[in-house]
Design a protein around this motif. Structure first.
Motif, mmCIF file in Angstrom:
data_model
loop_
_atom_site.group_PDB
_atom_site.id
_atom_site.type_symbol
_atom_site.label_atom_id
_atom_site.label_comp_id
_atom_site.label_asym_id
_atom_site.label_seq_id
_atom_site.Cartn_x
_atom_site.Cartn_y
_atom_site.Cartn_z
ATOM 1 N N PHE A 284 0.832 -1.221 0.000
ATOM 2 C CA PHE A 284 0.000 0.000 0.000
ATOM 3 C C PHE A 284 0.865 1.270 0.000
ATOM 4 C CE2 PHE A 284 -2.965 -3.278 1.290
ATOM 5 C CZ PHE A 284 -4.143 -2.917 0.647
ATOM 6 N N ARG A 285 1.825 1.315 -0.922
ATOM 7 C CA ARG A 285 2.797 2.413 -0.876
ATOM 8 C C ARG A 285 2.205 3.766 -1.239
ATOM 9 N NH1 ARG A 285 7.497 0.273 -2.792
ATOM 10 N NH2 ARG A 285 8.296 2.314 -3.394
ATOM 11 N N THR A 286 1.203 3.796 -2.110
ATOM 12 C CA THR A 286 0.588 5.090 -2.463
ATOM 13 C C THR A 286 -0.104 5.691 -1.243
ATOM 14 O OG1 THR A 286 0.105 4.032 -4.579
ATOM 15 C CG2 THR A 286 -0.770 6.247 -4.258
ATOM 16 N N ALA A 287 -0.864 4.849 -0.539
ATOM 17 C CA ALA A 287 -1.592 5.328 0.645
ATOM 18 C C ALA A 287 -0.621 5.749 1.747
ATOM 19 C CB ALA A 287 -2.536 4.234 1.144
ATOM 20 N N ARG A 288 0.394 4.921 2.010
ATOM 21 C CA ARG A 288 1.360 5.276 3.054
ATOM 22 C C ARG A 288 2.112 6.554 2.678
ATOM 23 N NH1 ARG A 288 4.551 0.190 2.822
ATOM 24 N NH2 ARG A 288 6.044 1.099 4.275
ATOM 25 N N GLY A 289 2.407 6.683 1.368
ATOM 26 C CA GLY A 289 3.093 7.889 0.880
ATOM 27 C C GLY A 289 2.225 9.128 1.067
ATOM 28 N N MET A 290 0.921 9.019 0.750
ATOM 29 C CA MET A 290 0.036 10.175 0.885
ATOM 30 C C MET A 290 -0.066 10.619 2.343
ATOM 31 S SD MET A 290 -4.027 10.798 0.223
ATOM 32 C CE MET A 290 -4.316 10.395 -1.466
ATOM 33 N N ALA A 291 -0.076 9.666 3.266
ATOM 34 C CA ALA A 291 -0.179 10.003 4.689
ATOM 35 C C ALA A 291 1.005 10.861 5.155
ATOM 36 C CB ALA A 291 -0.280 8.733 5.534
ATOM 37 N N TYR A 292 2.206 10.669 4.513
ATOM 38 C CA TYR A 292 3.363 11.515 4.845
ATOM 39 C C TYR A 292 3.358 12.815 4.040
ATOM 40 C CZ TYR A 292 5.742 7.571 7.165
ATOM 41 O OH TYR A 292 6.090 6.559 8.012
ATOM 42 N N ALA A 293 3.067 12.703 2.733
ATOM 43 C CA ALA A 293 3.245 13.852 1.837
ATOM 44 C C ALA A 293 2.154 14.890 2.022
ATOM 45 C CB ALA A 293 3.283 13.368 0.382
ATOM 46 N N ASP A 294 0.952 14.446 2.329
ATOM 47 C CA ASP A 294 -0.158 15.398 2.477
ATOM 48 C C ASP A 294 -1.058 14.963 3.644
ATOM 49 O OD1 ASP A 294 -2.085 17.321 2.198
ATOM 50 O OD2 ASP A 294 -2.343 17.047 0.029
ATOM 51 N N PRO A 295 -0.525 15.088 4.875
ATOM 52 C CA PRO A 295 -1.293 14.634 6.039
ATOM 53 C C PRO A 295 -2.612 15.385 6.214
ATOM 54 C CG PRO A 295 0.752 15.723 6.741
ATOM 55 C CD PRO A 295 0.823 15.575 5.254
ATOM 56 N N THR A 296 -2.686 16.616 5.686
ATOM 57 C CA THR A 296 -3.940 17.378 5.817
ATOM 58 C C THR A 296 -5.029 16.702 4.992
ATOM 59 O OG1 THR A 296 -2.658 19.377 6.088
ATOM 60 C CG2 THR A 296 -4.988 19.664 5.555
ATOM 61 N N LEU A 297 -4.694 16.383 3.740
ATOM 62 C CA LEU A 297 -5.669 15.714 2.875
ATOM 63 C C LEU A 297 -5.977 14.309 3.393
ATOM 64 C CD1 LEU A 297 -7.345 15.619 0.284
ATOM 65 C CD2 LEU A 297 -5.296 14.782 -0.916
ATOM 66 N N PHE A 298 -4.930 13.574 3.769
ATOM 67 C CA PHE A 298 -5.154 12.214 4.270
ATOM 68 C C PHE A 298 -6.000 12.265 5.543
ATOM 69 C CE2 PHE A 298 -4.073 8.054 6.069
ATOM 70 C CZ PHE A 298 -4.345 7.266 4.959
ATOM 71 N N GLY A 299 -5.745 13.257 6.385
ATOM 72 C CA GLY A 299 -6.516 13.433 7.616
ATOM 73 C C GLY A 299 -7.983 13.718 7.330
ATOM 74 N N ARG A 300 -8.236 14.456 6.240
ATOM 75 C CA ARG A 300 -9.625 14.742 5.863
ATOM 76 C C ARG A 300 -10.336 13.446 5.452
ATOM 77 N NH1 ARG A 300 -9.264 18.836 1.399
ATOM 78 N NH2 ARG A 300 -7.846 19.888 2.826
ATOM 79 N N LEU A 301 -9.622 12.601 4.718
ATOM 80 C CA LEU A 301 -10.189 11.299 4.325
ATOM 81 C C LEU A 301 -10.464 10.444 5.574
ATOM 82 C CD1 LEU A 301 -10.945 9.009 2.386
ATOM 83 C CD2 LEU A 301 -8.498 8.563 2.055
#
Ligand code: CP3
Length: 353
Positions: free
Chosen positions: A170-187
């Protein structure tokens, strides 16, 4: 229909999930309804595709009850899938034959903003109807069997939503959690709200306990684990308990290793489900004594059967004696499992090992 206030609180599974050391322990098996059963394959064929099966209440209720009829487990788990929450939020989902789930990947702010939180109850209505039908059938034919509702945890569900399919890392998801925590946090926040609503509706329809599946919890380092696994799970447990304080909640932080202790202390779950790799004695030392344990037979030992199955099951039983405990697998049943091996396991657990 709060189990704690009725005579049904005497159901062995609910007693164990509420912190009582019941012996022999109550049991059920993850994915106990599924392709290893010929009667499941028959109904699955009738339904056509998998989503149709999950959203046709009389068929979904029938497959929920099949393992109860055959083996008399202590728990029936609603037949549905963790990905029905993204589906109810409006994300495109299909289950491709031999490929597993495929979702329209969700990668940017527009996609996150397009999720329809206000449609979840309406779209998922057939699933709540399945709960209602199943509960009524159990009341009529298997009054000691408790009905378990479930959802995926926000982290695991988000991982599928972002990736768009199963993955080994799940590298895309794990990457998004680091690169854009604001967006990932909204999800994640959207999923906390959707999952709260989805579980409350299952409880209102008759679910007597609920389980949060976090199959991919073990991929995260401790800081990310606290932020994306523990905190959102704790929020859901708080939200559910505010409305239904006596509904037992089971959490399954798969492959969390030693973080299982912190998960048990901080999420507020009543019972922690151990994965196949967890040593039950270590879990017993890390998890507070008032929190129950569930698990954790290797599904491949159930495929093998015979002495291997007996040895593994007895070790778990010996380690768990005296604790609030529910016997289960450490992950879902394999489709190659011979149905008679499940009968062998039920006999063994019923004898207390
Ligand atoms: O346990 C039960 O009997 C209740 C039903 C249930 C299903 N999936 C039915 C299902 C539950 C609780 C789940 C949870 C689930 N779904 C998880 C968490 C637990 C885990 O296994 O880690 C996850 C990650 C999923 C996502 C999912 N659904 C995948 C990866 C797949 C494909 C893999 C496969 O076995 O085909 C599914 C499909 C699925 N969900 C099936 C079943 C019975 C097989 C579909 C079929 O009959 O063709």
């Amino acid at each position: 229909m709060d189990a704690g206030t009725t005579g049904e609180a005497r159901k062995p599974l609910l007693r164990a999930l509420s912190g009582e050391a019941v012996w022999p322990p109550p049991m059920w098996l993850m994915r106990q309804a599924g392709r290893y059963l010929p009667e499941y394959r028959e109904v699955r064929k009738q339904a056509g595709d998998f989503i149709a099966l999950c959203t046709t209440p009389d068929l979904a209720a029938e497959v929920t009850i099949q393992p109860i009829r055959r083996y008399g487990m202590d728990g029936a788990i609603l037949f549905s899938d963790i990905l029905m929450v993204p589906w109810a939020l409006g994300q495109g989902l299909r289950f491709a034959e031999g490929e597993g789930p495929v979702l329209d990947p969700l990668r940017d702010a527009t996609a996150v903003a397009s999720l329809e939180l206000d449609k979840v109850r309406e779209r998922a209505a057939p699933i709540f109807e399945t709960v209602r039908l199943t509960r009524a059938a159990l009341a009529a034919h298997a009054p000691k069997v408790a009905l378990i509702g479930f959802a995926g945890s926000p982290w695991t569900v988000a991982a599928y939503m972002v990736e768009g399919h199963g993955s080994k890392d799940f590298r895309t998801a794990r990457g998004m959690a680091y690169a854009d925590p604001t967006l990932f946090g909204r999800l994640i926040r959207t999923l906390v709200d959707a999952t709260t609503d989805y579980l409350l509706a299952q409880i209102e329809a008759g679910a007597e306990a609920v389980m949060l599946f976090d199959s991919w919890a073990g991929m995260l380092p401790p800081g990310q684990f606290r932020r994306w696994v523990i905190e959102p799970s704790a929020a859901i447990v708080r939200n559910v308990k505010r409305v239904h304080p006596s509904i037992p909640v089971i959490g399954f932080p798969r492959l969390a290793g030693p973080l299982i202790g912190e998960y048990a202390q901080r999420t507020g779950v009543n019972t922690v489900a151990m994965d196949t790799a967890m040593d039950p004695r270590l879990a017993a030392s890390l998890v507070p004594a008032n929190v129950g344990l569930q698990g954790n037979l290797d599904p491949l030992s159930l495929v093998a059967g015979g002495i291997a199955l007996e040895t593994e099951a007895r070790q778990i039983l010996a380690a768990m004696r005296g604790r609030p405990f529910v016997f289960n697998l450490g992950h879902g049943i394999e489709k190659e499992t011979p149905p008679e091996h499940v009968a062998q396991l039920v006999r063994l657990v019923r004898s207390g090992g």
